[in-house]
Design an enzyme around this catalytic site. Sequence first.
Site, PDB file in Angstrom:
ATOM      1  CG  ASN A  74      59.299  24.861 -24.907  1.00 55.04           C
ATOM      2  OD1 ASN A  74      60.323  25.261 -25.452  1.00 55.04           O
ATOM      3  ND2 ASN A  74      58.352  24.229 -25.568  1.00 55.04           N
ATOM      4  NE  ARG A  75      65.153  24.183 -26.805  1.00 51.58           N
ATOM      5  CZ  ARG A  75      64.381  23.128 -27.103  1.00 51.58           C
ATOM      6  NH1 ARG A  75      63.065  23.261 -27.171  1.00 51.58           N
ATOM      7  NH2 ARG A  75      64.917  21.950 -27.317  1.00 51.58           N
ATOM      8  CG  HIS A 100      61.730  20.453 -20.584  1.00 55.68           C
ATOM      9  ND1 HIS A 100      60.620  21.163 -20.947  1.00 55.68           N
ATOM     10  CD2 HIS A 100      61.940  19.561 -21.600  1.00 55.68           C
ATOM     11  CE1 HIS A 100      60.176  20.732 -22.129  1.00 55.68           C
ATOM     12  NE2 HIS A 100      60.959  19.774 -22.547  1.00 55.68           N
ATOM     13  CG  HIS A 174      58.175  15.938 -22.110  1.00 58.63           C
ATOM     14  ND1 HIS A 174      58.366  15.156 -23.230  1.00 58.63           N
ATOM     15  CD2 HIS A 174      58.825  17.095 -22.354  1.00 58.63           C
ATOM     16  CE1 HIS A 174      59.115  15.811 -24.089  1.00 58.63           C
ATOM     17  NE2 HIS A 174      59.414  16.996 -23.587  1.00 58.63           N
ATOM     18  CB  SER A 175      52.999  11.224 -21.816  1.00 59.85           C
ATOM     19  OG  SER A 175      52.832  11.013 -20.428  1.00 59.85           O
ATOM     20  CE1 TYR A 176      59.552  12.168 -24.142  1.00 59.92           C
ATOM     21  CE2 TYR A 176      60.106  11.653 -26.422  1.00 59.92           C
ATOM     22  CZ  TYR A 176      60.347  12.366 -25.262  1.00 59.92           C
ATOM     23  OH  TYR A 176      61.390  13.260 -25.219  1.00 59.92           O
ATOM     24  CG  ASP A 243      60.724  20.351 -30.782  1.00 60.71           C
ATOM     25  OD1 ASP A 243      59.870  20.657 -29.940  1.00 60.71           O
ATOM     26  OD2 ASP A 243      61.913  20.101 -30.492  1.00 60.71           O
ATOM     27  CD  GLN A 280      57.254  22.791 -28.409  1.00 66.51           C
ATOM     28  OE1 GLN A 280      56.796  23.902 -28.149  1.00 66.51           O
ATOM     29  NE2 GLN A 280      58.309  22.644 -29.176  1.00 66.51           N
ATOM     30  CD  GLU A 308      56.549  18.710 -24.809  1.00 65.73           C
ATOM     31  OE1 GLU A 308      57.246  19.466 -24.123  1.00 65.73           O
ATOM     32  OE2 GLU A 308      56.944  18.258 -25.905  1.00 65.73           O
TER      33      GLU A 308
END
Length: 348
Positions: A74-75, A100, A174-176, A243, A280, A308
């Site tokens: 993340n940021r 990330h 970070h799986s989609y 998000d 997340q 996440e």
Amino acid sequence: MDFGKTPDGTPVDMYVLSNGRITVKVITYGAIITEIDVPDRHGKLGDVVLGFDNLAGYLGGHPYFGAATGRVANRIARGEFTLDGKDYKLAVNNPPNSLHGGLKGFDKVVWKAHDASGPIGPAVRLTYLSPDGEEGYPGNLAVGVTYTVMPDAELKIDYTATTDKATPVNLTNHSYFNLAGPASGTILDHEVMLPSDQYTPVDETMIPTGEIRPVRGTPLDFTKPATFGARIDEIKGQPGGYDHNYVVGGDHKRPILAARVREPASGRVVEMFTTEPGVQLYTANFLDGTLKGRGGVVYKKQQAFCLEAQHFPDAVHHANFPSIILRPGATYTQTTIYRFSADQATSR
Ligand code: GLA
């Protein structure tokens, strides 16, 4: 199994973990989960994550499909932080912030791997030594992630990290996911339930304001199951969609339920349990139809969702958020379980 070589000639391997109910494929590049096959309500196995056919796809650039993200997921605001009186500068790879882990985060390095299968099931342990100063972060950080396939179609992910200098650490996967299969269009009709009743609001650069706010009365409220699509249009701004970091709560020692998502057509369900304080929820709003994945499938906006498990975004700048600072002598741990099942009820 050989999965090719990076441009500098480093070999990349694939490990296939299977117990008949669930098959998980992992590559040593980025510790990436490339495929997860699980049954639908008729017992038919199908892939439920976005990915590519070959290493070239992963090397070609993509938004963290299946990857282990770090050193800090993340940021981090403005790509800078101060720790023990010293200022550190990171790559601003998601202007105006660092995202990330920077330009070459843990998602873009080749990990070492060994078979770690045991009584619980097939497993692979991946390790990586992130040198002092890599991507601007202090300390030699020894990171490990173990993927274990457990009975009843569960994937368990255990992370560890130790350091020789104080450093921030926040690791996630970070799986989609698309429970109907990656080729099946958007995830807007998936039903989601998040027990969490609080989230961390952000400014226009996706950095938390520091507040912890109730989800009640907002489109973020999934304490009662609702589809992703039900209120997604109420989330304003570009690119829109979910998000957001939810506060998971719990004692952070045992994994607790952080999310449950069900896809009505296939009956597939995923439940996520984690020791992490946050999750997340990201509905792949930045996918825009320019990436072609496995089997030539074009990945469009909101064709997947990510859960996440993590510490809160920009925790280095918020004393009221759980700390992400790891010090020498201590061991960072994180356990997240994705449990897959299928409902039997409404099939015709
Ligand atoms: C995370 C972030 C998103 C986005 C994706 C990668 O989920 O929260 O804003 O940056 O990674 O595209």
